[in-house]
Design an enzyme around this catalytic site. Structure first.
Site, short mmCIF file in Angstrom:
data_model
loop_
_atom_site.label_atom_id
_atom_site.label_comp_id
_atom_site.label_asym_id
_atom_site.label_seq_id
_atom_site.Cartn_x
_atom_site.Cartn_y
_atom_site.Cartn_z
CB ALA A 19 35.95 46.01 60.10
NE ARG A 20 29.35 45.10 59.13
CZ ARG A 20 28.48 45.94 58.58
NH1 ARG A 20 27.80 46.77 59.37
NH2 ARG A 20 28.29 45.98 57.28
CB SER A 39 36.40 47.31 50.92
OG SER A 39 35.91 46.03 50.60
NE ARG A 40 38.74 41.18 49.12
CZ ARG A 40 38.45 39.90 49.27
NH1 ARG A 40 39.22 38.99 48.70
NH2 ARG A 40 37.41 39.52 49.97
CE1 TYR A 61 41.17 45.56 51.53
CE2 TYR A 61 42.68 43.79 50.96
CZ TYR A 61 41.44 44.21 51.41
OH TYR A 61 40.49 43.28 51.75
CG HIS A 82 46.10 39.15 59.16
ND1 HIS A 82 45.99 38.54 60.39
CD2 HIS A 82 44.84 39.52 58.82
CE1 HIS A 82 44.74 38.54 60.79
NE2 HIS A 82 44.01 39.12 59.84
CE LYS A 100 43.05 38.76 69.07
NZ LYS A 100 41.87 39.21 68.30
CG ASP A 181 39.29 31.66 63.80
OD1 ASP A 181 39.96 32.61 63.38
OD2 ASP A 181 38.14 31.41 63.39
#
Length: 346
Positions: A19-20, A39-40, A61, A82, A100, A181
């Site tokens: 995210a950063r 965020s949670r 969320y 996701h 992804k 990944d």
């Protein structure tokens, strides 16, 4: 078409490393503003918002999905989350750019795509590779026939990280493994330049946690082109791709976020192409999604949803062949198809 002249308002769902990186790229995009983070944890959201001067922080969320001022949400959670996060946002009327792989398997991917079409919202898998100026030029070179008919493609992606069962990359409950990944990058490249993949053969060595530590794939495209692909969590690889045709080849260093490539034409000149990044590479997919949302489009022609689903099915088949399953997946392990496992766990 959107009738408002205000910049497209982005929300970020998740407050981790990726995210950063995405925010750094997004900030360079004209006609885009970062409006909110979810965020949670309320404390995590607030700290992240303060760090990046984001106007609104949501400790959940759903709160982000229901923020009336957010147009599009970037989903930046680990793989297994996701699906639920994307469905939540789509059903709340938000457009979505999801990291992804879009989901951990094809069944979830298909459900997400169906939801986007049912809700009439934009959805795209964040395959940032396709949107860089360098890779767009590679695509043009190949499409224009400069290297002739594509016959072969090689690509690898990997780096060494010591085995740690607590590491997300090695954790099956977090969708770990090299294929999801890293292997998705060379597989998507093969899909792009070899056409629809009609056959795939996979081999892998599994980590003690049961995910693939390293994997090799051989794929065949609809036109007969062959791809030799590799990915690894525990080996330093060149992260290099070569697209070979009847008249020449294109060589791409660090193809997943390329800023240069070399064109070799048989019996003729070798040309170097360089495309300095504006920021870090994320700005190009962010700009494309911002444009498409502004133009009221529902998917990208550069990363279409049907191709995302096709790649998800190929990843499923590769995992089936090497014996990798994730918690909650309702299918038996493949029998007699795993090769090269030194760790013993199917």
């Amino acid at each position: 078409m959107r009738t408002t002249s205000r910049p497209v308002q982005w929300g970020v769902l998740g407050a981790g490393r990726i995210a950063r990186s995405f925010i750094a790229g997004l900030r360079a995009v004209e006609d885009a503003e970062l409006a909110a983070v979810g965020s949670r944890s309320a404390a995590t959201a607030r700290a992240f918002a303060d760090e990046f001067a984001i106007p609104r922080a949501h400790g959940g969320y759903r709160e982000l999905a229901e923020d009336p001022d957010v147009d599009v949400v970037y989903v930046a959670t680990p793989h297994p989350f996701h699906h639920a996060a994307t469905l939540l946002c789509l059903e709340a009327g938000k457009h979505v750019l999801c990291e992804k792989p879009l989901a951990i398997n094809a069944a979830e991917t298909a459900e997400m795509i169906a939801a986007a079409r049912r809700c009439d919202r934009f959805l795209m898998e964040a395959m940032w590779t396709r949107f860089s100026p360098a890779m767009r030029e590679v695509a043009r070179v190949v499409a224009d026939g400069e290297i002739g008919e594509v016959r072969m493609l090689t690509a690898d992606f990997g780096g060494y990280r010591a085995f740690d069962p607590a590491d997300r990359a090695y954790a099956p409950e977090l969708g770990g493994g090299a294929l999801l990944d890293l292997g998705i990058y060379p597989l998507a490249l093969a899909s792009q330049f070899l056409g629809p993949i009609t056959a795939i053969t996979a081999q892998a060595t599994l980590a003690p946690t049961g995910v693939d530590a390293r994997a090799g794939l051989v794929v065949t495209g609809a036109g007969g082109g062959i791809g030799s692909l590799a990915c690894a969590l525990d080996a330093e690889q060149a992260t290099r791709a070569v697209v070979s045709g009847t008249k020449g080849r294109v060589e791409i260093e660090h193809f997943y976020n390329a800023d240069a490539f070399t064109l070799h034409l048989t019996g003729r000149e070798t040309r170097e192409f360089t495309f300095p990044r504006q920021v870090n590479g994320y700005e190009y997919e962010a700009a494309e999604v911002t444009r498409l949302v502004r133009e009221d489009e529902r998917e990208s022609s550069l990363m279409p949803l049907d191709e995302t689903l096709s790649i998800a099915r190929l990843l499923d088949e590769a995992r089936r062949q090497v014996g990798v399953r994730y918690p909650g997946e309702d299918r038996p392990a493949a029998v007699g198809t795993h090769r090269g496992d030194a760790s013993g766990r199917p």
